[in-house]
Design an enzyme around this catalytic site. Structure first.
Site, short mmCIF file in Angstrom:
data_model
loop_
_atom_site.label_atom_id
_atom_site.label_comp_id
_atom_site.label_asym_id
_atom_site.label_seq_id
_atom_site.Cartn_x
_atom_site.Cartn_y
_atom_site.Cartn_z
N GLY A 126 0.83 -1.19 0.00
CA GLY A 126 0.00 0.00 0.00
C GLY A 126 0.86 1.24 0.00
O GLY A 126 2.04 1.17 0.34
N CYS A 154 5.18 -6.33 1.73
CA CYS A 154 5.56 -4.92 1.75
C CYS A 154 4.85 -4.17 2.88
O CYS A 154 5.16 -4.39 4.03
CB CYS A 154 5.33 -4.31 0.37
SG CYS A 154 6.37 -2.87 0.11
N TYR A 155 3.87 -3.32 2.56
CA TYR A 155 3.14 -2.65 3.64
C TYR A 155 2.59 -3.71 4.61
O TYR A 155 2.56 -3.51 5.82
CB TYR A 155 1.98 -1.82 3.06
CG TYR A 155 1.23 -1.00 4.09
CD1 TYR A 155 1.55 0.34 4.30
CD2 TYR A 155 0.20 -1.55 4.84
CE1 TYR A 155 0.86 1.10 5.24
CE2 TYR A 155 -0.49 -0.80 5.79
CZ TYR A 155 -0.17 0.53 5.98
OH TYR A 155 -0.85 1.27 6.91
N HIS A 177 7.78 -7.89 -3.66
CA HIS A 177 6.48 -8.23 -4.24
C HIS A 177 6.54 -9.54 -5.04
O HIS A 177 7.05 -9.55 -6.15
CB HIS A 177 6.02 -7.10 -5.17
CG HIS A 177 5.60 -5.87 -4.43
ND1 HIS A 177 4.31 -5.67 -4.00
CD2 HIS A 177 6.30 -4.79 -4.03
CE1 HIS A 177 4.23 -4.51 -3.37
NE2 HIS A 177 5.43 -3.95 -3.37
N GLU A 213 4.04 -11.02 -6.36
CA GLU A 213 2.93 -11.11 -7.31
C GLU A 213 3.26 -10.52 -8.68
O GLU A 213 2.53 -10.73 -9.63
CB GLU A 213 1.68 -10.43 -6.71
CG GLU A 213 1.74 -8.89 -6.57
CD GLU A 213 2.45 -8.39 -5.31
OE1 GLU A 213 3.30 -9.13 -4.77
OE2 GLU A 213 2.18 -7.26 -4.88
N GLY A 224 -22.88 -10.29 -28.30
CA GLY A 224 -22.01 -11.06 -29.18
C GLY A 224 -20.58 -11.09 -28.66
O GLY A 224 -19.73 -11.78 -29.19
N ASP A 254 -18.15 -11.89 -22.73
CA ASP A 254 -18.76 -11.88 -21.39
C ASP A 254 -20.26 -12.15 -21.43
O ASP A 254 -20.77 -13.00 -20.72
CB ASP A 254 -18.51 -10.53 -20.69
CG ASP A 254 -17.03 -10.19 -20.60
OD1 ASP A 254 -16.21 -11.11 -20.80
OD2 ASP A 254 -16.72 -9.01 -20.37
N SER A 255 -20.96 -11.38 -22.29
CA SER A 255 -22.41 -11.56 -22.29
C SER A 255 -22.79 -12.92 -22.86
O SER A 255 -23.80 -13.51 -22.45
CB SER A 255 -23.11 -10.43 -23.04
OG SER A 255 -22.83 -10.46 -24.42
N LYS A 283 -11.06 -12.14 -16.59
CA LYS A 283 -11.32 -12.36 -18.02
C LYS A 283 -10.80 -13.71 -18.53
O LYS A 283 -11.49 -14.40 -19.28
CB LYS A 283 -10.65 -11.22 -18.81
CG LYS A 283 -11.05 -11.17 -20.28
CD LYS A 283 -12.37 -10.49 -20.42
CE LYS A 283 -12.78 -10.31 -21.86
NZ LYS A 283 -13.94 -9.44 -21.96
N1 GLN Z 1 4.60 2.79 1.99
C1 GLN Z 1 5.37 1.67 2.41
C2 GLN Z 1 6.87 1.88 2.11
O1 GLN Z 1 7.20 2.81 1.43
C3 GLN Z 1 4.88 0.39 1.74
C4 GLN Z 1 5.13 0.37 0.27
C5 GLN Z 1 4.47 -0.81 -0.43
O2 GLN Z 1 3.68 -1.51 0.15
N2 GLN Z 1 4.80 -0.98 -1.71
O3 GLN Z 1 7.69 1.12 2.58
#
Ligand code: GLN
Length: 544
Positions: A66, A93-94, A189, A191, A245, A248-249, A400
């Site tokens: 975040g 991370c956050y 990260h 992901e 067509g 999704d629908s 999707k």
């Molecule tokens: N704001 C937090 C930091 O700068 C977390 C960043 C993040 O979650 N990408 O460390």
């Protein structure tokens, strides 16, 4: 599911589910996607979710990244009940910082931001005293691992009862784990694709640590979903829904047809700005091919009549088409309702089908920060005056790629499953300037040739979206020794993974030459063809 109906069988009650609590990172939804790719079902909710209000129990919880700093006064925090839920937890991370904050408030601003690639050193513990769970997150990933970082804050020291599981040259606490609880934090990260082995780490968490079953497949979802629709609609209820067509629908309609047969009424509104022969083709595929109970309404004249003379503002075209669509759909819905009322086999039409996908749901619930208000989901049901329809959204948990897989499972032809997106206002927003029947003919014919050649060259699936647009200018040319003053077609083709950014497709010269020659020769009224080489941003994919 629907606004005022109790959903009997949501996937989070039937599949082992990993809950992602979102702190507003631009990557949060990717955590959910990666887990789904591992056939583990996952849902995302805002970080402010009160656990007592959750009607299901997750197999594990992931706290996302975040943009905030946990030590800010108005920083978002999870419901502390999460920590006593008794299921494994992973902070990213956050999320890691949030765990550290919870256990000792030892997070502060670092001297410099760390953004980009880093090399991670995994520290194994192999300590039986700790139950052996500490090493599980990095199982198979021991040694150096490339990861992607994006943070400015850091842990000042380890919280009590935690050990370090990974470090980088910059981050001494790149990975931490609780000695006794299944509680993990990582500063990088996993992901994003910049962390090449991130998916293995997520698998270690979801499958080994949380013990989530890997049974999230469209084959299994379809059975659950049919049961869910039948339970919701009952054995007399009727459903109405618009089809276009598009994938999704069509997938949503086919699901309804499988679940309740003729009690689902599909409506295709021909707005006069569909592609060449499209209404006819959609009708063929949906009725003959897929057995869907379909009503086609040809309202071309009404649409084109209202578009006449509109040259100034593209938004005006969109509004006219949107409003006219609702008007026509509503009239048709009332007619179908009146006709089916007398029949003994069915009750009233109570439901409106919508092809809402999970990204729309995420968009409406995702955490936008302490001050931002959260957008409520746009409810089309309310637009159908006097009908009081409840919404049924059978695709609302799907991404999707899952919708496509489901479509293939349901026997929908490949061509349709991989169809490029087509905007609601159709080619009206690809005809720059006034939309007249003659302009529609030109744009349609040129588009048809372009797409036909793209398919013939085997490029259709490589390109994300392609079309021909008609420019509101005239250029000079010489055709058959005669000077002509005719219109200009602009070709547009883009590659993109998410439609947020896009690159124009690098066709080879011979391909463009062939398309240009065919359009100028075969489409009366066109004497020039140009290729749009604008990326998004700054360009949009559509031209209006
Ligand atoms: N704001 C937090 C930091 O700068 C977390 C960043 C993040 O979650 N990408 O460390």
């Amino acid at each position: 599911m629907a606004t005022n109906a109790i959903d009997p069988i949501p996937p989070n009650k039937t599949f082992d589910t990993i809950l992602v609590l979102d702190f507003g990172s631009q990557y949060s939804h990717l955590i959910t996607r990666r887990l789904r790719e591992l056939n583990v079902y996952s849902e995302m909710l805002p970080c402010t979710q009160k656990l007592a209000e959750l009607s299901w129990t997750p197999k594990g919880v992931i706290l996302s990244g975040g943009p905030y700093s946990v030590y800010w006064d108005d920083a978002p925090h999870v419901d502390p009940a999460v920590f006593s839920l008794g299921v494994p937890m992973l902070g990213i991370c956050y999320g890691l910082q949030e765990i550290a904050w919870h256990f000792g408030k030892n997070v502060l601003a670092g001297e410099k931001r760390e953004y980009g690639h880093a090399y991670l050193k995994v520290e194994s513990h192999g300590d039986a005293e700790m139950g052996g769970h500490v090493d599980k997150l990095f199982k198979g990933l021991e040694g150096d691992m490339e990861v992607w970082m994006s943070h400015g804050d850091k842990l000042s020291h380890l919280p009590d009862d935690f050990v370090t599981t990974a470090t980088t040259s910059n981050a001494p606490f790149a990975g931490i784990a609780h000695r006794h609880k299944m509680l993990y934090g990582i500063q990088f990260h996993p992901e994003v694709t910049h962390t090449p082995r991130g998916k293995e780490l997520l698998k270690n968490f979801a499958v080994d640590i949380c013990q989530a079953k890997t049974d999230w497949t469209m084959g299994k979802f379809v059975d659950q979903e049919l049961a869910r629709i039948r339970a919701l609609v009952g054995d007399k209820g009727q459903v109405i829904g618009a089809v276009s067509g598009g994938v999704d629908s069509t997938v949503a309609a086919k699901l309804m047809q499988e679940a309740i047969g003729e009690r689902f009424h599909a409506v295709l509104v021909d707005n006069g700005v569909l592609r060449l022969d499209e209404a006819k083709q959609v009708k063929e595929t949906l009725t003959k091919g897929l057995g869907i109970n379909l009503t086609v309404v040809d309202a071309s004249d009404r649409f084109l009549g209202r578009l006449k003379g509109v040259t100034d503002d593209p938004e005006k075209k969109r509004k006219i088409i949107g409003n006219t669509f609702i008007e026509v759909f509503q009239e048709t819905a009332k007619k179908i309702a009146a006709e089916s009322q007398g029949s003994s086999r069915a009750g009233e039409i109570e439901w409106l089908l919508q092809g809402t996908l999970y990204p729309d749901v995420i968009e409406s619930i995702s955490f936008k920060g302490p001050s931002a208000t959260i957008k409520t989901h746009h409810n089309v049901g309310g637009l159908l005056e006097g009908m009081h329809l409840k919404l049924i959204e059978p695709l609302r948990e799907l991404f999707k790629d899952e919708v496509r897989e489901l479509g293939t499972n349901l026997g929908i032809p490949e061509d349709l499953v991989w169809r490029h997106p087509f905007p609601g206002p159709g080619i009206a927003i690809r005809i720059l300037g006034e939309v007249t029947p003659e302009q529609v003919r030109i744009a349609r014919e040129a588009d048809y040739i372009f797409i036909e050649e793209i398919r013939a060259a085997g490029l259709y699936r490589k390109i994300s979206q392609a079309f021909a647009a008609l420019l509101p200018v005239k250029a000079v040319g010489v055709m058959g020794d005669k000077r002509v003053h005719d219109q200009v077609i602009a070709l547009r083709a883009v590659e993109t993974s998410d439609f947020m950014t896009a690159d124009w497709y690098p066709f080879d010269g011979a391909f463009l030459k062939k398309v240009s020659r065919r359009i100028v020769n075969e489409v009366e009224g066109v004497c020039r063809v140009v290729y749009d080489i604008t990326s998004k941003p700054p360009g949009t994919i559509e031209m209006e």
